[in-house]
Motif scaffolding. Structure first.
Motif, PDB file in Angstrom:
ATOM      1  N   ILE A  52      27.179  -6.031  28.742  1.00 14.36           N
ATOM      2  CA  ILE A  52      27.112  -6.468  30.139  1.00 14.36           C
ATOM      3  C   ILE A  52      28.488  -6.258  30.754  1.00 14.36           C
ATOM      4  CG2 ILE A  52      27.602  -8.900  29.595  1.00 14.36           C
ATOM      5  CD1 ILE A  52      25.563  -9.560  31.945  1.00 14.36           C
ATOM      6  N   CYS A  53      28.507  -5.883  32.015  1.00 14.58           N
ATOM      7  CA  CYS A  53      29.761  -5.540  32.684  1.00 14.58           C
ATOM      8  C   CYS A  53      30.176  -6.600  33.695  1.00 14.58           C
ATOM      9  CB  CYS A  53      29.612  -4.192  33.387  1.00 14.58           C
ATOM     10  SG  CYS A  53      29.131  -2.888  32.262  1.00 14.58           S
ATOM     11  N   THR A  54      31.454  -6.705  33.884  1.00 10.59           N
ATOM     12  CA  THR A  54      32.007  -7.622  34.877  1.00 10.59           C
ATOM     13  C   THR A  54      31.802  -7.033  36.276  1.00 10.59           C
ATOM     14  OG1 THR A  54      34.176  -6.575  34.828  1.00 10.59           O
ATOM     15  CG2 THR A  54      33.794  -8.368  33.243  1.00 10.59           C
ATOM     16  N   SER A  55      32.224  -7.764  37.271  1.00 17.14           N
ATOM     17  CA  SER A  55      32.106  -7.292  38.655  1.00 17.14           C
ATOM     18  C   SER A  55      32.948  -6.044  38.904  1.00 17.14           C
ATOM     19  CB  SER A  55      32.499  -8.396  39.634  1.00 17.14           C
ATOM     20  OG  SER A  55      33.852  -8.766  39.422  1.00 17.14           O
ATOM     21  N   SER A  56      33.993  -5.847  38.112  1.00 16.20           N
ATOM     22  CA  SER A  56      34.823  -4.647  38.262  1.00 16.20           C
ATOM     23  C   SER A  56      34.361  -3.516  37.343  1.00 16.20           C
ATOM     24  CB  SER A  56      36.294  -4.973  38.006  1.00 16.20           C
ATOM     25  OG  SER A  56      36.462  -5.454  36.689  1.00 16.20           O
ATOM     26  N   GLY A  57      33.303  -3.763  36.561  1.00 15.63           N
ATOM     27  CA  GLY A  57      32.719  -2.712  35.742  1.00 15.63           C
ATOM     28  C   GLY A  57      33.199  -2.652  34.306  1.00 15.63           C
ATOM     29  N   ILE A  58      34.006  -3.618  33.881  1.00 11.58           N
ATOM     30  CA  ILE A  58      34.503  -3.647  32.509  1.00 11.58           C
ATOM     31  C   ILE A  58      33.371  -4.072  31.576  1.00 11.58           C
ATOM     32  CG2 ILE A  58      36.115  -4.773  30.912  1.00 11.58           C
ATOM     33  CD1 ILE A  58      38.020  -5.017  33.374  1.00 11.58           C
ATOM     34  N   ILE A  59      33.142  -3.278  30.532  1.00  6.86           N
ATOM     35  CA  ILE A  59      32.039  -3.516  29.601  1.00  6.86           C
ATOM     36  C   ILE A  59      32.447  -4.525  28.539  1.00  6.86           C
ATOM     37  CG2 ILE A  59      30.481  -2.473  27.904  1.00  6.86           C
ATOM     38  CD1 ILE A  59      31.063   0.246  29.370  1.00  6.86           C
ATOM     39  N   ARG A  60      31.592  -5.521  28.321  1.00  8.03           N
ATOM     40  CA  ARG A  60      31.761  -6.485  27.234  1.00  8.03           C
ATOM     41  C   ARG A  60      30.531  -6.383  26.348  1.00  8.03           C
ATOM     42  NH1 ARG A  60      35.721 -10.353  28.024  1.00  8.03           N
ATOM     43  NH2 ARG A  60      35.649 -10.239  25.770  1.00  8.03           N
ATOM     44  N   ASP A  61      30.724  -6.201  25.045  1.00  3.96           N
ATOM     45  CA  ASP A  61      29.588  -6.124  24.133  1.00  3.96           C
ATOM     46  C   ASP A  61      29.894  -6.815  22.816  1.00  3.96           C
ATOM     47  OD1 ASP A  61      31.285  -3.715  23.655  1.00  3.96           O
ATOM     48  OD2 ASP A  61      29.807  -3.303  22.089  1.00  3.96           O
ATOM     49  N   PHE A  62      28.891  -7.514  22.295  1.00  3.41           N
ATOM     50  CA  PHE A  62      28.985  -8.169  20.998  1.00  3.41           C
ATOM     51  C   PHE A  62      28.866  -7.071  19.954  1.00  3.41           C
ATOM     52  CE2 PHE A  62      26.663 -11.190  17.888  1.00  3.41           C
ATOM     53  CZ  PHE A  62      27.849 -11.622  17.320  1.00  3.41           C
ATOM     54  N   ALA A  63      30.014  -6.636  19.429  1.00  2.00           N
ATOM     55  CA  ALA A  63      30.092  -5.429  18.621  1.00  2.00           C
ATOM     56  C   ALA A  63      29.994  -5.682  17.121  1.00  2.00           C
ATOM     57  CB  ALA A  63      31.390  -4.691  18.934  1.00  2.00           C
ATOM     58  N   GLY A  64      30.064  -6.919  16.710  1.00  2.24           N
ATOM     59  CA  GLY A  64      29.987  -7.236  15.295  1.00  2.24           C
ATOM     60  C   GLY A  64      30.328  -8.690  15.075  1.00  2.24           C
ATOM     61  N   PRO A  65      30.313  -9.138  13.825  1.00  2.00           N
ATOM     62  CA  PRO A  65      30.593 -10.549  13.557  1.00  2.00           C
ATOM     63  C   PRO A  65      31.908 -11.009  14.174  1.00  2.00           C
ATOM     64  CG  PRO A  65      29.905  -9.418  11.554  1.00  2.00           C
ATOM     65  CD  PRO A  65      30.095  -8.370  12.610  1.00  2.00           C
ATOM     66  N   TYR A  66      31.834 -12.045  14.975  1.00  2.00           N
ATOM     67  CA  TYR A  66      33.001 -12.687  15.574  1.00  2.00           C
ATOM     68  C   TYR A  66      33.839 -11.746  16.445  1.00  2.00           C
ATOM     69  CZ  TYR A  66      31.582 -15.540  11.624  1.00  2.00           C
ATOM     70  OH  TYR A  66      30.836 -16.241  10.723  1.00  2.00           O
ATOM     71  N   TYR A  67      33.198 -10.722  17.008  1.00  2.00           N
ATOM     72  CA  TYR A  67      33.957  -9.748  17.799  1.00  2.00           C
ATOM     73  C   TYR A  67      33.174  -9.290  19.022  1.00  2.00           C
ATOM     74  CZ  TYR A  67      36.550  -5.584  19.099  1.00  2.00           C
ATOM     75  OH  TYR A  67      37.262  -4.649  19.797  1.00  2.00           O
ATOM     76  N   VAL A  68      33.779  -9.479  20.191  1.00  2.00           N
ATOM     77  CA  VAL A  68      33.243  -8.964  21.450  1.00  2.00           C
ATOM     78  C   VAL A  68      34.258  -7.957  21.962  1.00  2.00           C
ATOM     79  CG1 VAL A  68      32.552  -9.522  23.809  1.00  2.00           C
ATOM     80  CG2 VAL A  68      32.022 -11.117  21.958  1.00  2.00           C
ATOM     81  N   SER A  69      33.822  -6.707  22.068  1.00  2.00           N
ATOM     82  CA  SER A  69      34.757  -5.677  22.502  1.00  2.00           C
ATOM     83  C   SER A  69      34.822  -5.614  24.024  1.00  2.00           C
ATOM     84  CB  SER A  69      34.379  -4.311  21.929  1.00  2.00           C
ATOM     85  OG  SER A  69      33.231  -3.824  22.565  1.00  2.00           O
ATOM     86  N   GLU A  70      35.904  -5.029  24.495  1.00  2.00           N
ATOM     87  CA  GLU A  70      36.088  -4.843  25.928  1.00  2.00           C
ATOM     88  C   GLU A  70      36.353  -3.366  26.189  1.00  2.00           C
ATOM     89  OE1 GLU A  70      39.453  -6.223  29.017  1.00  2.00           O
ATOM     90  OE2 GLU A  70      38.234  -7.859  28.220  1.00  2.00           O
ATOM     91  N   ASP A  71      35.449  -2.751  26.961  1.00  2.00           N
ATOM     92  CA  ASP A  71      35.567  -1.336  27.344  1.00  2.00           C
ATOM     93  C   ASP A  71      35.620  -0.368  26.162  1.00  2.00           C
ATOM     94  OD1 ASP A  71      35.191  -1.128  30.004  1.00  2.00           O
ATOM     95  OD2 ASP A  71      37.293  -1.084  30.548  1.00  2.00           O
ATOM     96  N   ASN A  72      34.970  -0.730  25.079  1.00  2.00           N
ATOM     97  CA  ASN A  72      34.915   0.151  23.911  1.00  2.00           C
ATOM     98  C   ASN A  72      33.644  -0.185  23.128  1.00  2.00           C
ATOM     99  OD1 ASN A  72      35.606   2.037  21.995  1.00  2.00           O
ATOM    100  ND2 ASN A  72      36.993   0.663  20.906  1.00  2.00           N
ATOM    101  N   MET A  73      32.497   0.218  23.674  1.00  2.00           N
ATOM    102  CA  MET A  73      31.220  -0.148  23.057  1.00  2.00           C
ATOM    103  C   MET A  73      31.152   0.317  21.604  1.00  2.00           C
ATOM    104  SD  MET A  73      28.254   0.207  25.922  1.00  2.00           S
ATOM    105  CE  MET A  73      27.013  -0.672  24.991  1.00  2.00           C
ATOM    106  N   ALA A  74      30.533  -0.489  20.788  1.00  2.00           N
ATOM    107  CA  ALA A  74      30.474  -0.256  19.342  1.00  2.00           C
ATOM    108  C   ALA A  74      29.896   1.104  18.965  1.00  2.00           C
ATOM    109  CB  ALA A  74      29.675  -1.368  18.672  1.00  2.00           C
ATOM    110  N   PHE A  75      28.941   1.618  19.717  1.00  2.00           N
ATOM    111  CA  PHE A  75      28.294   2.875  19.329  1.00  2.00           C
ATOM    112  C   PHE A  75      28.498   3.985  20.359  1.00  2.00           C
ATOM    113  CE2 PHE A  75      26.162  -0.487  17.050  1.00  2.00           C
ATOM    114  CZ  PHE A  75      26.215  -0.005  15.756  1.00  2.00           C
TER     115      PHE A  75
END
Length: 184
Positions: A52-75
């Protein structure tokens, strides 16, 4: 429009606060984004990785255990996006969208990843539930899976091919093998 106004508009657009989707820059304001997961999506093309992206378009994704990435999707980069309506957030605060995305991300930084029960789709669902998007708190991973399938737009022809070609090739191989054994 004067030169000063044009310069201000250009600066605004470059700052990342524009609500325009810009796949080349990887900016998807107010969007749910999706990308294929190798092997899993090849077998089941409606299953993939979501953020899901912020209002400015920054991507947040639950990429693995205990880790939410920012602007670097897991796949990899998103191949599909679903633009949501920021006016459907149940709040008078303009920052409610970003606050909800932040709170969901902070929560998921303390969770174990589980492919079937608590995953990237669940992270997105929590953000939507926190903001009471579309006056609902019943967002879940199954609902999101089908809604991105129905409402999602591919960023390019390449995104469509990346999603569906492996599945089509795999089905073609299986069908060919099946026909060969059936004709014997």
């Amino acid at each position: 429009m004067t030169e000063a106004e044009e310069a201000k508009m250009k600066q605004f657009a470059e700052s990342g606060t524009s609500e325009r989707v810009d796949p080349e820059r990887g900016r998807f304001p107010y969007c749910v984004v999706w990308t294929p997961i190798p092997v899993l999506t090849w077998l089941f093309p409606i299953i993939g990785h979501m953020g899901i992206c912020t209002s400015s378009g920054i991507i947040r994704d639950f990429a693995g255990p205990y880790y939410v990435s920012e602007d670097n999707m897991a796949f990899g980069k998103p191949v599909k996006y679903w633009k949501l309506d920021s006016t459907k957030v149940y709040s008078t605060s303009q920052s409610a969208w970003d606050t909800s995305v932040h709170e969901a991300s902070e929560e998921y930084k303390h969770r174990m990843h589980n492919l079937c029960c608590d995953n990237c789709h669940s992270h997105v669902a929590l953000a939507l539930n926190l903001m009471r998007y579309d006056n609902s708190t019943s967002w879940n991973m199954v609902k999101l899976c089908f809604l991105i399938l129905l409402h999602g737009k591919y960023v390019s022809i390449g995104g469509f091919v990346k999603t569906w070609l492996p599945f089509v090739l795999l089905m073609g191989i299986l069908l060919t093998i099946s026909l060969v054994f059936h004709l014997r």
